[in-house]
Design an enzyme around this catalytic site. Structure first.
Site, mmCIF file in Angstrom:
data_model
loop_
_atom_site.group_PDB
_atom_site.id
_atom_site.type_symbol
_atom_site.label_atom_id
_atom_site.label_comp_id
_atom_site.label_asym_id
_atom_site.label_seq_id
_atom_site.Cartn_x
_atom_site.Cartn_y
_atom_site.Cartn_z
ATOM 1 N N ASP A 66 11.545 -25.667 -3.164
ATOM 2 C CA ASP A 66 11.678 -24.590 -4.138
ATOM 3 C C ASP A 66 11.337 -25.141 -5.519
ATOM 4 O O ASP A 66 11.630 -26.309 -5.821
ATOM 5 C CB ASP A 66 13.129 -24.078 -4.173
ATOM 6 C CG ASP A 66 13.399 -22.990 -3.142
ATOM 7 O OD1 ASP A 66 12.441 -22.470 -2.541
ATOM 8 O OD2 ASP A 66 14.587 -22.667 -2.946
ATOM 9 N N HIS A 107 18.821 -26.725 -5.055
ATOM 10 C CA HIS A 107 18.334 -26.722 -6.443
ATOM 11 C C HIS A 107 19.004 -27.752 -7.361
ATOM 12 O O HIS A 107 20.126 -28.179 -7.115
ATOM 13 C CB HIS A 107 18.460 -25.315 -7.056
ATOM 14 C CG HIS A 107 17.732 -24.286 -6.247
ATOM 15 N ND1 HIS A 107 17.920 -22.947 -6.398
ATOM 16 C CD2 HIS A 107 16.794 -24.423 -5.264
ATOM 17 C CE1 HIS A 107 17.138 -22.286 -5.544
ATOM 18 N NE2 HIS A 107 16.457 -23.175 -4.840
ATOM 19 N N CYS A 152 18.353 -19.712 -13.330
ATOM 20 C CA CYS A 152 17.700 -19.205 -12.107
ATOM 21 C C CYS A 152 17.050 -17.845 -12.296
ATOM 22 O O CYS A 152 16.007 -17.586 -11.711
ATOM 23 C CB CYS A 152 18.709 -19.007 -10.988
ATOM 24 S SG CYS A 152 19.572 -20.440 -10.481
HETATM 25 O O1 DAV Z 1 25.491 -24.938 -7.325
HETATM 26 O O2 DAV Z 1 25.710 -23.798 -5.566
HETATM 27 C C1 DAV Z 1 23.147 -22.708 -7.046
HETATM 28 C C2 DAV Z 1 21.679 -22.409 -6.998
HETATM 29 C C3 DAV Z 1 21.027 -22.577 -8.306
HETATM 30 N N1 DAV Z 1 19.615 -22.196 -8.299
HETATM 31 C C4 DAV Z 1 25.005 -24.260 -6.440
HETATM 32 C C5 DAV Z 1 23.494 -23.978 -6.396
#
Ligand code: DAV
Length: 314
Positions: A151, A198, A304
């Site tokens: 990603d 991520h 995000c």
């Molecule tokens: O911290 O659970 C969240 C996803 C962020 N793009 C987490 C990841």
């Protein structure tokens, strides 16, 4: 100039091996995984909150663009950060691991085509790419190394450095592939820090030389790529209460690390994050406190749900 996501049509697709292993490796019982469209209340409230966020951005003279709603999502258009990496001349639709997200970049294409040529990296997403041994075991990652797969949100951009999290949503050969695509940049893989999804809820680059770190994942600066080891840092305080819709949760409580720097002195953070605000203010960063009721439900903080295309100082 920034693209802000849209919750319209958000759904959890039919369970396949990619979704099972990438999003739900930590869920034991498959029956606990919801399926189908998100509750209408979630979509409506998320969209209401995104509108407020867009207003804040516009008040700061940011041009706001939205995904093309005529592309019906098979997953969602809530997080434009996840599928496309934009950095200098590179516009890369990344080889994403989730099958249902394979065509998501189309909703951004008409915007991105105005900025340059998008490279679309393909990923076969065949069963052999996925490693079922990751179920319930964060020491085993969901992706095999058979082909590049990642990603865009596994990456953070810092001038000529790209930091790349090796995790369930990005494999090692993905980092090698990115390095080949960007010979003038240095790609720094980050390993053994966070097994799930991520990089942007683990590290947030606040401005040149200052970063926010998630203390539940970063235990020592040695875990960071070399260039970041000399940066100043703030440990993210324990998150304030973050609700999610019952039965639907796509992120940890640390979603507050996933903030957006609107400019080097202004952060967009979730409205309950008072301790974080106090920390950021100590470093002369003001905070726009913005309601975002479904950050956890839909798995997307302010970083995000955006894809910044051009910053004034660029
Ligand atoms: O911290 O659970 C969240 C996803 C962020 N793009 C987490 C990841």
């Amino acid at each position: 100039m920034v693209i802000v996501g849209d919750a319209t049509g958000a759904q959890i697709p039919k369970l396949d091996i990619s979704l099972r292993l990438i999003n739900y490796a930590d869920v034991q019982n498959e029956d606990d995984i919801p399926q189908g469209p998100y509750p209408q209340q979630v979509v409506d409230e998320a969209n209401e909150d995104l509108e407020l966020f867009c207003d804040v951005l516009r008040d700061e003279s940011v041009t706001v663009l939205r995904p093309d709603a005529s592309w019906e999502p098979r997953y969602y258009h809530y997080c434009p950060r996840d599928g496309v990496l934009v950095h200098d001349d590179l516009i890369l639709s990344t080889p994403q691991p989730l099958r249902a997200r394979r065509t998501e970049y189309h909703a951004l294409e008409s915007i991105l085509n105005q900025y340059g040529k998008m490279t679309v990296a393909r990923c076969s997403q065949v069963d052999a790419l996925y490693n079922t041994a990751c179920l319930g075991d964060p020491d085993v990652l969901a992706l095999n190394e058979t082909e590049p797969c990642f990603d865009a949100a596994n990456i953070l951009r810092d001038n000529d450095n790209l930091y790349y999290l090796v995790s369930n949503s990005g494999n090692r050969v993905g980092a090698e592939y990115l390095q080949e695509l960007c010979p003038t940049k240095k790609v720094w893989p980050i390993e053994d820090v966070y097994a799930y999804m991520h990089l942007d809820s683990t590290i947030s680059l606040l401005r040149e030389g200052l970063m926010l770190l998630n203390p539940s994942r970063i235990k020592s600066l040695d875990q960071l790529p070399k260039p970041l080891q000399s940066w100043n840092y703030i440990w993210c305080p324990d998150p304030g209460e973050v609700y999610h819709y019952p039965g639907y949760c796509n992120s940890s409580k640390w979603i507050n690390v996933n903030l957006l720097m609107i400019n080097p002195n202004l952060a967009a953070i979730e409205s309950n994050q008072h301790a974080l605000r106090a920390e950021l203010e100590k470093h002369n960063i003001d905070c726009a406190m913005i309601q975002a009721r479904h950050q956890r439900t839909l798995g997307g903080g302010f970083h995000c749900v955006t894809l910044d295309l051009k910053r004034q100082h660029d």
